[in-house]
Design an enzyme around this catalytic site. Structure first.
Site, mmCIF file in Angstrom:
data_model
loop_
_atom_site.group_PDB
_atom_site.id
_atom_site.type_symbol
_atom_site.label_atom_id
_atom_site.label_comp_id
_atom_site.label_asym_id
_atom_site.label_seq_id
_atom_site.Cartn_x
_atom_site.Cartn_y
_atom_site.Cartn_z
ATOM 1 N N LYS A 194 17.062 43.179 -19.623
ATOM 2 C CA LYS A 194 17.133 42.936 -18.168
ATOM 3 C C LYS A 194 16.329 41.705 -17.763
ATOM 4 O O LYS A 194 15.293 41.416 -18.349
ATOM 5 C CB LYS A 194 16.563 44.158 -17.437
ATOM 6 C CG LYS A 194 16.417 43.986 -15.936
ATOM 7 C CD LYS A 194 15.586 45.110 -15.305
ATOM 8 C CE LYS A 194 14.137 44.715 -15.105
ATOM 9 N NZ LYS A 194 13.363 45.692 -14.330
ATOM 10 N N ASP A 220 11.590 55.166 -17.854
ATOM 11 C CA ASP A 220 10.833 54.089 -17.219
ATOM 12 C C ASP A 220 9.602 54.694 -16.561
ATOM 13 O O ASP A 220 9.575 55.903 -16.299
ATOM 14 C CB ASP A 220 11.704 53.385 -16.157
ATOM 15 C CG ASP A 220 11.350 51.906 -16.016
ATOM 16 O OD1 ASP A 220 10.232 51.517 -16.419
ATOM 17 O OD2 ASP A 220 12.181 51.143 -15.507
ATOM 18 N N GLY A 226 15.869 51.343 -7.646
ATOM 19 C CA GLY A 226 16.877 51.935 -8.528
ATOM 20 C C GLY A 226 17.754 50.898 -9.206
ATOM 21 O O GLY A 226 18.581 51.238 -10.063
ATOM 22 N N THR A 228 17.162 48.705 -11.490
ATOM 23 C CA THR A 228 16.974 48.652 -12.943
ATOM 24 C C THR A 228 17.745 49.780 -13.626
ATOM 25 O O THR A 228 18.507 49.549 -14.565
ATOM 26 C CB THR A 228 15.471 48.752 -13.279
ATOM 27 O OG1 THR A 228 14.794 47.701 -12.587
ATOM 28 C CG2 THR A 228 15.213 48.644 -14.770
HETATM 29 C C1 R5P Z 1 9.449 47.185 -14.165
HETATM 30 O O1 R5P Z 1 8.660 46.524 -14.800
HETATM 31 C C2 R5P Z 1 9.300 48.659 -13.994
HETATM 32 O O2 R5P Z 1 9.013 49.306 -15.198
HETATM 33 C C3 R5P Z 1 10.538 49.250 -13.369
HETATM 34 O O3 R5P Z 1 11.636 49.033 -14.239
HETATM 35 C C4 R5P Z 1 10.873 48.620 -12.038
HETATM 36 O O4 R5P Z 1 9.714 48.460 -11.283
HETATM 37 C C5 R5P Z 1 11.862 49.462 -11.286
HETATM 38 O O5 R5P Z 1 12.136 48.859 -10.056
HETATM 39 P P1 R5P Z 1 13.549 49.025 -9.381
HETATM 40 O O6 R5P Z 1 13.860 50.490 -9.345
HETATM 41 O O7 R5P Z 1 13.371 48.436 -7.999
HETATM 42 O O8 R5P Z 1 14.552 48.243 -10.179
#
Ligand code: R5P
Length: 323
Positions: A194, A220, A226, A228
């Site tokens: 990603k 995670d 959400g 990611t």
């Molecule tokens: C990133 O480094 C974290 O581990 C999470 O993947 C991220 O913060 C998730 O954020 P979101 O849900 O906004 O994509």
């Protein structure tokens, strides 16, 4: 009669979790009066004697991080001025942790700023869970105990008896965590490559590993918007995954649309107060209670993770919620 040498107070961010922690310790929350002045300032009065006590304040810095952080600092100040022996910040979710380095010009390091604010206010120790990066502990000059939700999430996944399971890291940053999940579950590992475009958008380049015909669990430390998880789920589906679920510690779950991309279930802990999205929640209250017990009795916290530790048997599962 000797009075209890410690007390537990709650900030307003997640009283339900604080109450569970206190109940697990066989006590109840300390009484605190809160008000918001007409101009928006926060007013606090501690309504019981804390002189000479070790005082724990449970405050999750999620949902409204700015207000919750300020309320915490004000409570610490009130408790210090009321002659508490020590004030321990119990932060199930530590906000501002993702800005933890200066990776481009003219940006702050907010994780360090929050650490400074807590110390300056008079916090003697921090008890938290799954810090976004372990290095944040080094931003403090006071002890930081970082608890892990992984054993509880792994146990929940094991109970589901999902066949042909594979752990997928939704980005390279979560790879270390995902590898530990894969080891604990004794299954394989794949990684989604990603790239974050900005705070709301992410982009994906490739999937490293083979998910075809497998039941995927994305892991995670947190799910915020959400993006990611959803993008990773789409990629897994495109590469032939049979099913996709997710396991995260901190479920902010700000965006919806998880089912639309084929995420059939999100398993999370209750470090963050419930929002509007559906998830299967496992409580970390027993673990925090045990950790507080260790601090009070000056016992080792890492012993809580020993293979035969009782704490892993004492976790509670809360029914799915949808607020
Ligand atoms: C990133 O480094 C974290 O581990 C999470 O993947 C991220 O913060 C998730 O954020 P979101 O849900 O906004 O994509």
């Amino acid at each position: 009669m000797i009075e209890c040498p410690f007390a537990i107070f709650s900030g307003s961010s997640h009283e339900d979790l604080a109450r569970r922690i206190a109940a697990d310790l066989g006590t109840s929350l300390g009484s605190v009066f809160r008000e918001t002045f007409p101009d928006g300032e926060i007013g606090i009065q501690i309504q019981e004697n804390v002189r000479g006590k070790d005082v724990f304040i449970v405050q999750s810095l999620a949902r409204n991080p700015n207000r919750n952080l300020m309320e915490l600092l004000i409570m610490v100040d009130a408790l210090k001025r009321a002659s508490a022996r020590s004030v321990i910040a119990v932060l199930p979710y530590f906000a501002y942790a993702r800005q933890d380095r200066k990776d481009k010009g003219r940006v702050p390091i907010t994780a360090r700023l929050v650490a400074n604010l807590l110390e300056k206010a008079g916090v003697a120790r921090v008890l938290t869970m799954d810090l976004h990066t372990e290095q944040i502990q080094g931003f403090f000059d006071i002890p930081v105990d970082n608890l892990y939700a992984r054993p509880i999430l792994v146990r929940t996944l094991q109970e589901k008896k999902v066949e042909n399971l594979i752990v997928v890291s939704p980005d390279v940053g979560s790879n270390k965590l995902a590898r530990k999940f894969a080891e604990d579950l004794d299954v394989g590992l794949a990684i989604v490559d990603k790239r974050r475009i900005d705070s709301r958008r992410v982009d994906v380049h490739a999937l490293i590993g083979d998910v075809e015909g497998r039941n995927v669990v994305l892991v995670d430390d947190m799910c915020s918007t959400g993006s990611t998880l959803k993008l990773a789920a789409q990629v897994c589906r495109e590469y032939g995954a049979k099913s996709v679920r997710a396991a995260v510690t901190h479920a902010l779950l700000l965006g919806g649309g998880f089912e639309e991309v084929g995420i059939e279930e999100i398993i999370a802990t209750d470090t963050v107060a419930p929002g509007s999205q559906r998830a299967t929640i496992v409580s970390v209250a027993p673990l925090f209670a045990q950790a507080i017990g260790c601090v009070v009795a000056a016992r080792s916290i890492s012993s809580l993770y020993a293979p035969k530790s009782k704490v892993m048997d004492g976790y509670e599962k809360i029914d799915n919620f949808s607020a």
